[in-house]
Design an enzyme around this catalytic site. Structure first.
Site, short mmCIF file in Angstrom:
data_model
loop_
_atom_site.label_atom_id
_atom_site.label_comp_id
_atom_site.label_asym_id
_atom_site.label_seq_id
_atom_site.Cartn_x
_atom_site.Cartn_y
_atom_site.Cartn_z
N TRP A 14 0.84 -1.19 0.00
CA TRP A 14 0.00 0.00 0.00
C TRP A 14 0.87 1.24 0.00
O TRP A 14 1.82 1.35 0.78
CB TRP A 14 -0.91 0.01 1.23
CG TRP A 14 -2.00 -1.01 1.15
CD1 TRP A 14 -1.99 -2.26 1.72
CD2 TRP A 14 -3.24 -0.89 0.44
NE1 TRP A 14 -3.15 -2.92 1.42
CE2 TRP A 14 -3.95 -2.10 0.63
CE3 TRP A 14 -3.81 0.12 -0.32
CZ2 TRP A 14 -5.19 -2.32 0.09
CZ3 TRP A 14 -5.07 -0.12 -0.87
CH2 TRP A 14 -5.74 -1.31 -0.66
N ALA A 47 0.81 -3.91 5.52
CA ALA A 47 1.56 -3.88 6.77
C ALA A 47 1.26 -5.10 7.65
O ALA A 47 2.14 -5.61 8.33
CB ALA A 47 1.25 -2.59 7.53
N PHE A 48 0.01 -5.54 7.63
CA PHE A 48 -0.41 -6.62 8.51
C PHE A 48 0.36 -7.91 8.26
O PHE A 48 0.51 -8.73 9.17
CB PHE A 48 -1.91 -6.85 8.35
CG PHE A 48 -2.56 -7.43 9.56
CD1 PHE A 48 -2.68 -6.70 10.74
CD2 PHE A 48 -3.07 -8.72 9.53
CE1 PHE A 48 -3.28 -7.25 11.86
CE2 PHE A 48 -3.68 -9.27 10.65
CZ PHE A 48 -3.78 -8.54 11.82
N GLU A 49 0.87 -8.10 7.06
CA GLU A 49 1.61 -9.32 6.72
C GLU A 49 3.08 -9.26 7.14
O GLU A 49 3.78 -10.27 7.13
CB GLU A 49 1.53 -9.58 5.21
CG GLU A 49 0.15 -9.97 4.72
CD GLU A 49 -0.80 -8.78 4.54
OE1 GLU A 49 -2.01 -9.02 4.53
OE2 GLU A 49 -0.34 -7.62 4.42
N VAL A 72 0.74 3.21 7.13
CA VAL A 72 -0.59 2.77 7.56
C VAL A 72 -1.45 4.01 7.73
O VAL A 72 -1.20 4.82 8.63
CB VAL A 72 -0.52 1.96 8.87
CG1 VAL A 72 -1.91 1.48 9.27
CG2 VAL A 72 0.45 0.79 8.73
N VAL A 73 -2.44 4.17 6.86
CA VAL A 73 -3.27 5.37 6.90
C VAL A 73 -4.73 5.02 7.17
O VAL A 73 -5.15 3.87 6.99
CB VAL A 73 -3.17 6.19 5.58
CG1 VAL A 73 -1.73 6.60 5.33
CG2 VAL A 73 -3.71 5.41 4.41
N ARG A 79 -9.95 1.31 11.90
CA ARG A 79 -9.13 2.21 12.69
C ARG A 79 -7.66 1.87 12.43
O ARG A 79 -7.17 0.83 12.84
CB ARG A 79 -9.45 2.04 14.18
CG ARG A 79 -10.83 2.50 14.58
CD ARG A 79 -10.94 4.02 14.62
NE ARG A 79 -9.92 4.63 15.44
CZ ARG A 79 -10.06 4.91 16.73
NH1 ARG A 79 -11.19 4.66 17.34
NH2 ARG A 79 -9.06 5.45 17.41
N SER A 104 11.36 -1.36 12.78
CA SER A 104 10.15 -0.85 12.15
C SER A 104 10.40 0.51 11.51
O SER A 104 10.92 1.42 12.14
CB SER A 104 9.04 -0.71 13.20
OG SER A 104 7.90 -0.12 12.61
N HIS A 118 1.19 16.03 0.57
CA HIS A 118 1.39 14.93 1.52
C HIS A 118 2.30 13.86 0.96
O HIS A 118 3.16 13.33 1.67
CB HIS A 118 0.04 14.32 1.91
CG HIS A 118 -0.69 15.09 2.94
ND1 HIS A 118 -1.75 14.56 3.64
CD2 HIS A 118 -0.54 16.35 3.42
CE1 HIS A 118 -2.21 15.45 4.49
NE2 HIS A 118 -1.50 16.56 4.36
#
Length: 149
Positions: A14, A47-49, A72-73, A79, A104, A118
């Site tokens: 992402w 990110a979760f992986e 992570v947005v 959330r 990290s 941004h």
């Protein structure tokens, strides 16, 4: 004499155009430090992986340290702070379970919009964070090596 080091760098997909800048900063800083380092790159969907892949990579015994980068947005549905917390906790757990440092380079901005302003700001910030991760990787692998002696 410089030690040869091997690092893994995990990148979440992402916002990859922004997240990829962390890898660029990481490699750039290693070259400035005249570090004899190899960096293997692993792309994951999000990110979760990252924690699972970090743990699996650490378990191979091939890497002195592992860095994981993600942006992570808030996607408006979930959330993002819960996701970010789970990811950072998982990365820390992977390092503690395996004894391989896991760093990290994950950012969780309060407000992110896909605008030029941004995207430019976070791209530059990821370069900086990647550079900081390279410094940390060199320092922590040196400390871990010293503790093994």
């Amino acid at each position: 004499m410089k030690e040869n080091r091997k690092f893994a760098f995990i990148k979440a997909g992402w916002h990859s155009d922004i997240v990829d800048q962390a890898l660029a900063g990481f490699k750039q800083r290693l070259s400035e430090l005249d570090s004899v380092s190899e960096v293997d790159v692993f792309d994951v969907p999000g990110a979760f992986e990252m924690p699972l892949i970090a743990q699996k990579l650490a378990e191979t015994g091939q890497y002195d340290a592992i860095a994981a980068a993600a942006l992570v947005v808030d996607g408006g549905i979930y959330r993002h702070d819960f996701v970010a917390q789970a990811v950072v906790s998982g990365l820390m757990e992977a390092g503690l379970k395996t004894g391989v440092p896991v760093l990290s380079v994950s950012l969780t901005p309060h407000h992110f919009q896909p605008t030029g302003e941004h995207e430019g700001f976070f791209s530059a910030h990821f370069v900086k964070k990647g550079r900081e991760a390279a410094d940390a990787a060199i320092k922590v692998t040196g400390l871990v090596s010293d503790l093994k002696k």
